[in-house]
Design a protein around this motif. Sequence first.
Motif, PDB file in Angstrom:
ATOM      1  N   ILE A 291     -26.306 -15.071 -31.843  1.00 10.84           N
ATOM      2  CA  ILE A 291     -26.587 -15.996 -33.189  1.00 10.84           C
ATOM      3  C   ILE A 291     -27.732 -16.834 -33.291  1.00 10.84           C
ATOM      4  CG2 ILE A 291     -23.883 -16.633 -32.663  1.00 10.84           C
ATOM      5  CD1 ILE A 291     -24.851 -19.256 -31.590  1.00 10.84           C
ATOM      6  N   PRO A 292     -28.352 -17.177 -34.327  1.00  5.59           N
ATOM      7  CA  PRO A 292     -29.541 -17.506 -34.472  1.00  5.59           C
ATOM      8  C   PRO A 292     -29.638 -18.981 -33.898  1.00  5.59           C
ATOM      9  CG  PRO A 292     -28.607 -17.689 -36.649  1.00  5.59           C
ATOM     10  CD  PRO A 292     -27.634 -16.915 -35.896  1.00  5.59           C
ATOM     11  N   GLY A 293     -28.548 -19.746 -33.622  1.00  7.81           N
ATOM     12  CA  GLY A 293     -28.673 -20.935 -32.834  1.00  7.81           C
ATOM     13  C   GLY A 293     -28.960 -20.898 -31.473  1.00  7.81           C
ATOM     14  N   LEU A 294     -28.904 -19.757 -30.884  1.00  9.83           N
ATOM     15  CA  LEU A 294     -29.121 -19.264 -29.390  1.00  9.83           C
ATOM     16  C   LEU A 294     -30.154 -18.168 -29.144  1.00  9.83           C
ATOM     17  CD1 LEU A 294     -25.666 -20.084 -27.804  1.00  9.83           C
ATOM     18  CD2 LEU A 294     -27.610 -21.409 -27.578  1.00  9.83           C
ATOM     19  N   GLN A 295     -31.213 -18.317 -29.065  1.00  9.50           N
ATOM     20  CA  GLN A 295     -32.277 -17.218 -28.888  1.00  9.50           C
ATOM     21  C   GLN A 295     -33.144 -17.498 -27.524  1.00  9.50           C
ATOM     22  OE1 GLN A 295     -34.178 -17.424 -32.721  1.00  9.50           O
ATOM     23  NE2 GLN A 295     -32.854 -15.525 -33.313  1.00  9.50           N
ATOM     24  N   ALA A 296     -33.408 -16.427 -26.955  1.00 11.62           N
ATOM     25  CA  ALA A 296     -34.623 -16.413 -25.777  1.00 11.62           C
ATOM     26  C   ALA A 296     -35.671 -15.826 -26.458  1.00 11.62           C
ATOM     27  CB  ALA A 296     -33.996 -15.588 -24.785  1.00 11.62           C
ATOM     28  N   LEU A 297     -36.698 -16.678 -26.493  1.00  7.97           N
ATOM     29  CA  LEU A 297     -37.929 -16.368 -26.798  1.00  7.97           C
ATOM     30  C   LEU A 297     -38.824 -15.389 -26.121  1.00  7.97           C
ATOM     31  CD1 LEU A 297     -39.214 -19.410 -28.933  1.00  7.97           C
ATOM     32  CD2 LEU A 297     -37.719 -17.614 -29.792  1.00  7.97           C
ATOM     33  N   ASP A 298     -38.460 -15.751 -24.908  1.00  5.95           N
ATOM     34  CA  ASP A 298     -39.090 -14.888 -23.714  1.00  5.95           C
ATOM     35  C   ASP A 298     -38.216 -15.109 -22.505  1.00  5.95           C
ATOM     36  OD1 ASP A 298     -40.102 -17.169 -22.436  1.00  5.95           O
ATOM     37  OD2 ASP A 298     -41.987 -16.960 -23.768  1.00  5.95           O
ATOM     38  N   ARG A 299     -38.617 -14.760 -21.440  1.00  6.04           N
ATOM     39  CA  ARG A 299     -38.023 -14.730 -20.080  1.00  6.04           C
ATOM     40  C   ARG A 299     -37.586 -16.300 -19.913  1.00  6.04           C
ATOM     41  NH1 ARG A 299     -36.136 -11.595 -15.909  1.00  6.04           N
ATOM     42  NH2 ARG A 299     -36.117 -12.626 -13.817  1.00  6.04           N
ATOM     43  N   TYR A 300     -38.443 -17.133 -20.133  1.00  8.92           N
ATOM     44  CA  TYR A 300     -38.496 -18.883 -19.614  1.00  8.92           C
ATOM     45  C   TYR A 300     -38.417 -19.450 -21.008  1.00  8.92           C
ATOM     46  CZ  TYR A 300     -39.861 -16.225 -15.560  1.00  8.92           C
ATOM     47  OH  TYR A 300     -39.828 -15.227 -14.172  1.00  8.92           O
ATOM     48  N   THR A 301     -38.132 -18.895 -21.908  1.00  8.20           N
ATOM     49  CA  THR A 301     -38.245 -19.881 -23.202  1.00  8.20           C
ATOM     50  C   THR A 301     -36.935 -19.562 -24.058  1.00  8.20           C
ATOM     51  OG1 THR A 301     -40.791 -19.658 -23.279  1.00  8.20           O
ATOM     52  CG2 THR A 301     -39.513 -20.607 -25.310  1.00  8.20           C
ATOM     53  N   LEU A 302     -36.352 -20.661 -24.201  1.00  7.09           N
ATOM     54  CA  LEU A 302     -34.940 -20.711 -25.137  1.00  7.09           C
ATOM     55  C   LEU A 302     -35.285 -21.620 -26.288  1.00  7.09           C
ATOM     56  CD1 LEU A 302     -31.879 -20.547 -25.085  1.00  7.09           C
ATOM     57  CD2 LEU A 302     -31.954 -22.634 -23.748  1.00  7.09           C
ATOM     58  N   ARG A 303     -34.716 -21.185 -27.554  1.00  6.48           N
ATOM     59  CA  ARG A 303     -34.744 -21.721 -28.804  1.00  6.48           C
ATOM     60  C   ARG A 303     -33.235 -21.952 -29.342  1.00  6.48           C
ATOM     61  NH1 ARG A 303     -37.995 -19.851 -33.317  1.00  6.48           N
ATOM     62  NH2 ARG A 303     -36.141 -18.274 -33.735  1.00  6.48           N
ATOM     63  N   ILE A 304     -32.883 -23.502 -29.513  1.00  6.92           N
ATOM     64  CA  ILE A 304     -31.770 -23.669 -29.897  1.00  6.92           C
ATOM     65  C   ILE A 304     -31.749 -24.356 -31.166  1.00  6.92           C
ATOM     66  CG2 ILE A 304     -29.451 -25.086 -29.371  1.00  6.92           C
ATOM     67  CD1 ILE A 304     -30.110 -25.128 -26.559  1.00  6.92           C
TER      68      ILE A 304
END
Length: 611
Positions: free
Chosen positions: A182-195
């Motif tokens: 879902i677009p509300g939970l995304q891992a931009l890289d191994r250590y970066t999360l976007r909510i």
Amino acid sequence: MSHRLLVSLSSSLFLSLAAAGIVSLAHAAQTAQATQTAPAADKVLRVLVTTPEGALDPAVASDVPSVSINENIFEPMLRYDYLARPLKLKPNTLKSMPEVTDEGKTYTLHLQQGIFFTPDPSLKGKPRELTADDYIYSVKRLYDPAVKSPWLFMFEGKLLGDEKLRPGKDGKGQEFSLQTSIPGLQALDRYTLRIRLNAPDSNFLFILATTATGAVAREVVEAYPNQVGNHPVGTGPFMLGQWQRSFRIELLANPQYRKVVFNDQGIDDVSRKIATELAGQTLPRVSKVEIKVMEEQQSRVLGFLNHEFDYLEQVPAPLSNMVLDNGKLKPALQQQGVRLSLFTPLQTYYMWMNMEDPVIGGYTPEKIALRRAIALGYDSREDIALMEKGLAMQAQSPLPPNVLGYDAAYKSPVQYDLKLANALLDKFGYKRGADNYRKLPDGQPLQLQMHTLASTTGRLRDEVWRKNLDALGIHVSFKTDKHSEIIRAARLGKVQMTEANWIADFPDAENFYQLLYGLNAGRANYARFNLPAFNKLYEQAIRLSDSPERTALYRQMAQLMHGYTPWVTRIHPVTADLTQAWLQNYYRHPVDFTNWRYLDIDTAARSKALK
């Protein structure tokens, strides 16, 4: 302890720092560092919990003992500053506070590198690093219908695109899957999360500090289907040792725990002293936490007096005369160096009634009258004086003092009035029979059943309700069971009525009113109250920050709750807490259930006292 608690979050949001180093090297350095700073082996903290633990799974656990243990094993991205009052959040597994953009709808979170889950056979002997995907997976688990998480309310309808995680709500009836993106939970890289949220949420940072959002490893969940709560594997300061279910739990200092150096600042004499003593020290300070389940009130007090426990929180009110004299610590205990502190937790005690039960539930006038009469027949002032020994205040609404949204001017429209209660039952057809007990309007016997704890405490509470209901001519029987079994039956809708209490997971009114929100029925809403007017007000309120407008909505919600009476609001406790002379760094936190990682033991003082 101040009775006026405000909540403050850092107003500055800092950009993440650049991370360097290879994971394997970070892990090796972390392990060596942890070994060098490990606490002395003889530093054992001895504590108690008042009811048996349930599942040690952050997505499921809502009882105090389980959450207390879980918050030392599993790690959310944020946590509370130990000593700050007003409350303040700080990074936990993050490198810095989240970056909040898009007018409060987008959160970018940068994890620290080199944080590892504790060993477990499911991890096949390999170091398992915490990543952004672990937090995504852990949040998605809350949506799993098989988990039946009571914490789903924190995210449901808030995350952008989360309708895909709610079966039957996407218009296509698709099955739930943890693989769904879902677009509300995304891992931009191994250590970066976007909510990303659908709308700003003033409580969202609080939510990111709850134990329910602590990271679990996918491998562990998949290795133990339906048994995750028996295999707690996290990244926190402690790991599970020996476990004798419902009797004794042992937590061991995590030898792989990253180097966490204490740097919080105090705000009064007690906390400033703690800040000085802990400054520059690594956490945790003890090597082991021994937890005993002590359901009997007398056993708790005697255990503390016999030096079996290092502290006793919330001295049982009926037994307060064992340690207190006119509200002060007895001289003999003062001479031993025992310390007393009074504390007002963010906690509400209440009795709930199942709104789907054929006898006591329903929204028709005669059913409302029955529940209202039960509420009118409850004498909270007498309960506080006799059972609580004055260590409580009358609850006017679900909200305890000091949570955001609390309205000190609000008074419940349902106050003790035995004459009115009986008149109400008479008017709606609950006639007394030859035995003086009432019948249902259709002439069938009116018989209620209350689930209670199989303990001395439970038996004392039985007598309170037997007396209250006898005065109304209502026959009640009591079904005793373990706390965990009552919760299990309540989730299945098989409990007619029982007492409960709720302690804030975050210091906002939303955390209490969600217990009455219709979509949470069968989860945290054990009363299964589902009133469209209440639900609409709740949905309006959660979109607002703390304000007079939101307080007005909560006042209307309280009125509806009292009007339909799924709850009888009882008390807010004032707790008397005792600590032994050798316990160091103790400071009760309003939201965190435990402070075990900060506590230290003066082993020489303890040895001397035990001789």
